[in-house]
Design a protein around this motif. Sequence first.
Motif, PDB file in Angstrom:
ATOM      1  N   ASP A  50       1.851   5.084   1.215  1.00 22.62           N
ATOM      2  CA  ASP A  50       1.602   6.091   0.182  1.00 22.62           C
ATOM      3  C   ASP A  50       1.775   5.420  -1.181  1.00 22.62           C
ATOM      4  OD1 ASP A  50       1.478   8.213  -1.552  1.00 22.62           O
ATOM      5  OD2 ASP A  50       2.827   9.508  -0.413  1.00 22.62           O
ATOM      6  N   PRO A  51       0.710   5.386  -2.005  1.00 22.49           N
ATOM      7  CA  PRO A  51       0.834   4.707  -3.313  1.00 22.49           C
ATOM      8  C   PRO A  51       1.856   5.361  -4.229  1.00 22.49           C
ATOM      9  CG  PRO A  51      -1.230   5.946  -3.162  1.00 22.49           C
ATOM     10  CD  PRO A  51      -0.639   5.943  -1.793  1.00 22.49           C
ATOM     11  N   ASN A  52       2.241   6.587  -3.946  1.00 22.35           N
ATOM     12  CA  ASN A  52       3.219   7.279  -4.784  1.00 22.35           C
ATOM     13  C   ASN A  52       4.667   6.991  -4.383  1.00 22.35           C
ATOM     14  OD1 ASN A  52       1.180   8.604  -6.293  1.00 22.35           O
ATOM     15  ND2 ASN A  52       0.952  10.125  -4.650  1.00 22.35           N
ATOM     16  N   VAL A  53       4.854   6.231  -3.302  1.00 21.94           N
ATOM     17  CA  VAL A  53       6.201   5.933  -2.807  1.00 21.94           C
ATOM     18  C   VAL A  53       6.479   4.447  -2.990  1.00 21.94           C
ATOM     19  CG1 VAL A  53       7.723   5.938  -0.792  1.00 21.94           C
ATOM     20  CG2 VAL A  53       6.106   7.806  -1.125  1.00 21.94           C
ATOM     21  N   ASP A  54       7.560   4.141  -3.679  1.00 22.98           N
ATOM     22  CA  ASP A  54       7.994   2.759  -3.861  1.00 22.98           C
ATOM     23  C   ASP A  54       8.773   2.333  -2.622  1.00 22.98           C
ATOM     24  OD1 ASP A  54       8.846   0.299  -4.713  1.00 22.98           O
ATOM     25  OD2 ASP A  54      10.433   1.081  -6.010  1.00 22.98           O
ATOM     26  N   PRO A  55       8.260   1.353  -1.856  1.00 21.15           N
ATOM     27  CA  PRO A  55       8.947   0.991  -0.609  1.00 21.15           C
ATOM     28  C   PRO A  55      10.328   0.386  -0.838  1.00 21.15           C
ATOM     29  CG  PRO A  55       7.173  -0.562  -1.082  1.00 21.15           C
ATOM     30  CD  PRO A  55       7.044   0.547  -2.069  1.00 21.15           C
ATOM     31  N   VAL A  56      10.449  -0.442  -1.866  1.00 16.77           N
ATOM     32  CA  VAL A  56      11.748  -1.076  -2.143  1.00 16.77           C
ATOM     33  C   VAL A  56      12.758  -0.028  -2.586  1.00 16.77           C
ATOM     34  CG1 VAL A  56      12.949  -2.762  -3.563  1.00 16.77           C
ATOM     35  CG2 VAL A  56      10.653  -3.270  -2.712  1.00 16.77           C
ATOM     36  N   GLU A 102      15.917   2.508   9.824  1.00 12.48           N
ATOM     37  CA  GLU A 102      15.262   3.730  10.303  1.00 12.48           C
ATOM     38  C   GLU A 102      16.232   4.904  10.305  1.00 12.48           C
ATOM     39  OE1 GLU A 102      13.627   2.895  14.090  1.00 12.48           O
ATOM     40  OE2 GLU A 102      11.881   1.809  13.315  1.00 12.48           O
ATOM     41  N   LEU A 103      17.504   4.622  10.608  1.00  9.34           N
ATOM     42  CA  LEU A 103      18.503   5.692  10.598  1.00  9.34           C
ATOM     43  C   LEU A 103      18.819   6.156   9.182  1.00  9.34           C
ATOM     44  CD1 LEU A 103      21.044   4.342  13.264  1.00  9.34           C
ATOM     45  CD2 LEU A 103      19.353   6.154  13.563  1.00  9.34           C
ATOM     46  N   GLU A 104      18.770   5.239   8.215  1.00  8.45           N
ATOM     47  CA  GLU A 104      19.190   5.564   6.853  1.00  8.45           C
ATOM     48  C   GLU A 104      18.035   5.972   5.948  1.00  8.45           C
ATOM     49  OE1 GLU A 104      22.240   5.836   6.020  1.00  8.45           O
ATOM     50  OE2 GLU A 104      23.089   5.018   7.864  1.00  8.45           O
ATOM     51  N   VAL A 105      16.804   5.536   6.268  1.00 12.14           N
ATOM     52  CA  VAL A 105      15.651   5.788   5.384  1.00 12.14           C
ATOM     53  C   VAL A 105      14.667   6.707   6.088  1.00 12.14           C
ATOM     54  CG1 VAL A 105      13.828   4.716   4.010  1.00 12.14           C
ATOM     55  CG2 VAL A 105      15.982   3.489   4.387  1.00 12.14           C
ATOM     56  N   PRO A 106      14.573   7.965   5.697  1.00 14.72           N
ATOM     57  CA  PRO A 106      13.636   8.900   6.344  1.00 14.72           C
ATOM     58  C   PRO A 106      12.183   8.462   6.202  1.00 14.72           C
ATOM     59  CG  PRO A 106      15.229  10.085   4.979  1.00 14.72           C
ATOM     60  CD  PRO A 106      15.399   8.630   4.677  1.00 14.72           C
ATOM     61  N   GLU A 107      11.864   7.765   5.113  1.00 13.14           N
ATOM     62  CA  GLU A 107      10.479   7.327   4.911  1.00 13.14           C
ATOM     63  C   GLU A 107      10.037   6.320   5.971  1.00 13.14           C
ATOM     64  OE1 GLU A 107      12.025   8.676   0.940  1.00 13.14           O
ATOM     65  OE2 GLU A 107      12.776   7.522   2.641  1.00 13.14           O
ATOM     66  N   ILE A 108      10.981   5.531   6.478  1.00 12.16           N
ATOM     67  CA  ILE A 108      10.634   4.574   7.540  1.00 12.16           C
ATOM     68  C   ILE A 108      10.448   5.297   8.866  1.00 12.16           C
ATOM     69  CG2 ILE A 108      11.477   2.617   8.884  1.00 12.16           C
ATOM     70  CD1 ILE A 108      12.736   1.486   6.431  1.00 12.16           C
ATOM     71  N   SER A 109      11.354   6.203   9.199  1.00 19.00           N
ATOM     72  CA  SER A 109      11.248   6.930  10.465  1.00 19.00           C
ATOM     73  C   SER A 109      10.003   7.813  10.504  1.00 19.00           C
ATOM     74  CB  SER A 109      12.502   7.781  10.694  1.00 19.00           C
ATOM     75  OG  SER A 109      12.702   8.677   9.608  1.00 19.00           O
ATOM     76  N   SER A 110       9.542   8.285   9.332  1.00 20.12           N
ATOM     77  CA  SER A 110       8.343   9.129   9.284  1.00 20.12           C
ATOM     78  C   SER A 110       7.056   8.314   9.220  1.00 20.12           C
ATOM     79  CB  SER A 110       8.404  10.072   8.080  1.00 20.12           C
ATOM     80  OG  SER A 110       8.401   9.344   6.866  1.00 20.12           O
ATOM     81  N   GLY A 111       7.152   7.010   8.971  1.00 19.20           N
ATOM     82  CA  GLY A 111       5.969   6.157   8.941  1.00 19.20           C
ATOM     83  C   GLY A 111       5.371   5.955   7.565  1.00 19.20           C
ATOM     84  N   VAL A 112       5.937   6.575   6.536  1.00 20.02           N
ATOM     85  CA  VAL A 112       5.412   6.384   5.178  1.00 20.02           C
ATOM     86  C   VAL A 112       5.679   4.953   4.709  1.00 20.02           C
ATOM     87  CG1 VAL A 112       5.568   7.145   2.770  1.00 20.02           C
ATOM     88  CG2 VAL A 112       5.686   8.815   4.627  1.00 20.02           C
ATOM     89  N   VAL A 113       6.843   4.443   4.994  1.00 19.45           N
ATOM     90  CA  VAL A 113       7.213   3.073   4.652  1.00 19.45           C
ATOM     91  C   VAL A 113       7.337   2.263   5.937  1.00 19.45           C
ATOM     92  CG1 VAL A 113       8.978   1.598   3.599  1.00 19.45           C
ATOM     93  CG2 VAL A 113       8.377   3.771   2.529  1.00 19.45           C
ATOM     94  N   GLU A 114       6.777   1.065   5.932  1.00 19.91           N
ATOM     95  CA  GLU A 114       6.835   0.191   7.103  1.00 19.91           C
ATOM     96  C   GLU A 114       7.653  -1.054   6.783  1.00 19.91           C
ATOM     97  OE1 GLU A 114       3.142  -0.789   8.942  1.00 19.91           O
ATOM     98  OE2 GLU A 114       2.219   1.119   8.374  1.00 19.91           O
ATOM     99  N   LEU A 115       8.441  -1.467   7.757  1.00 19.29           N
ATOM    100  CA  LEU A 115       9.178  -2.724   7.651  1.00 19.29           C
ATOM    101  C   LEU A 115       8.317  -3.790   8.316  1.00 19.29           C
ATOM    102  CD1 LEU A 115      13.001  -3.055   8.196  1.00 19.29           C
ATOM    103  CD2 LEU A 115      11.446  -4.910   8.710  1.00 19.29           C
ATOM    104  N   LYS A 116       7.644  -4.599   7.493  1.00 21.15           N
ATOM    105  CA  LYS A 116       6.640  -5.540   7.998  1.00 21.15           C
ATOM    106  C   LYS A 116       7.248  -6.796   8.613  1.00 21.15           C
ATOM    107  CE  LYS A 116       2.572  -3.691   6.923  1.00 21.15           C
ATOM    108  NZ  LYS A 116       1.476  -3.513   7.899  1.00 21.15           N
ATOM    109  N   ALA A 117       8.297  -7.311   8.023  1.00 22.71           N
ATOM    110  CA  ALA A 117       8.889  -8.560   8.510  1.00 22.71           C
ATOM    111  C   ALA A 117      10.368  -8.583   8.166  1.00 22.71           C
ATOM    112  CB  ALA A 117       8.180  -9.768   7.901  1.00 22.71           C
ATOM    113  N   ALA A 118      11.102  -9.356   8.959  1.00 29.06           N
ATOM    114  CA  ALA A 118      12.547  -9.494   8.726  1.00 29.06           C
ATOM    115  C   ALA A 118      12.990 -10.890   9.127  1.00 29.06           C
ATOM    116  CB  ALA A 118      13.329  -8.443   9.503  1.00 29.06           C
TER     117      ALA A 118
END
Length: 437
Positions: A222-228, A190-206
């Motif tokens: 967002d289909p236009n954003v590659d989560p990996v 979340e600190l390193e990836v703005p897309e996670i902190s903004s909610g566009v990308v979700e970390l589902k499991a770890a």
Amino acid sequence: MSKTNFEFLDALGQIARDKGISVETLLDALANALVAAYKRRPDAAEEAVVTIDPESGEIRVYGQELDEDGNVTREWDDTPDDFGRIAAQTAKQVILQRIREVERDMKYEEYAGREGDIVTGIVQQTDNRYTLLDLGKVEALLPQAEQVSYERYEHGARLKAYIVEVRKTTKGPQIVVSRTHPGLIKRLFELEVPEISSGVVELKAAAREPGHRTKIAVWSNDPNVDPVGACVGARGSRVRMVTNELRGERVDVVPFSDDPVDLIQNALAPARVREVRLDDETGTATVIVSDYQLSLAIGKEGQNARLAARLTGWRIDIKSETQLQEEEAGYGGQEWAEGEWVENEAGEMVWKPAEGGEAISAEEWSHKAEEAAAEDTDTDAGTAEAGTAEAGTAEAGTAEAGTAEAGTSEAEGSAPAKEEAVAPADSAASSAEEGAS
């Protein structure tokens, strides 16, 4: 307002500003302490209230009479003549005590409810039991059980940790942090990836084995954003920052899927999966891989398979194509006993058949298996002997048949001899007849 009261209020205000406490809080604590001091006097009223004027600093004591319901029926001014001296003696002790209590409460409230957050501290003390981190106003406790086994924390080093518990004690809040919790990975991303902190990308499991390897499954809203790609960053810059904070721990980022088959295939990366067979009743997934991919799918000491199982929630059984063919060929016609090994009251492991019946111990199980094997051996031996006897009888019959054929041949062979013997006689008779003529 007298000079004494002015100095008192000024000092009270200065303390409140330095400690971050409101003047009203200090005045309320002082009033309660003065009530207790007043009630220790022999001529004190049973009920009393102390008021302190915040403008002038004047202190007054009012005695009270209450009815059965607790309502005030009469109130009068009962301020003692020497109450100023009592107030001065009480004020210092009460204010210092109240300041300590308020500071403890403020520190606790600052961190209460922050379980799951990440904090940065400076290593203050390290021993075999725990490590202390200075968070500024408070210290955090990093127990041995929450430390990565090979990490060494040097004095004065900055360290990020995950808050797992905040306890309220008489000495202030006790904050317990962790370096092994899987939530630390989520917060670092979340600190390193703005897309996670903004909610566009979700970390589902770890799933994590601290100090060695971590797998995370990510999803994009967002289909236009590659989560990996968002988590890895340009040339791996973002995931490298997380790896550096974890002191070299390897992090695998895989795409999340609602389809269990796809999720299991992704979780076993970098191995390539040929087929996934799911058993919903047992929660087992049988994964088929090529022979040369088997070791990669299992991983070092089974690490890749373990992390994939934790990430997906399925029990994963990995087999190569050759193993699957051998099992299907070798076990196709065999029957298997259904049941499970359970622990009895004596603490021994016993086999409990699925269809019910008496449970048997491992020793009894082995004994019965040996008996069954012996019976099978005896049966096979008897069958072999019977087969040998039948074969002998058949051979004897064949020999007799050969003898009969030989006799027949001899008989057939002697018949021409008789014919030959008769033939000369006939010839002689014919010659006699010719002579008579």
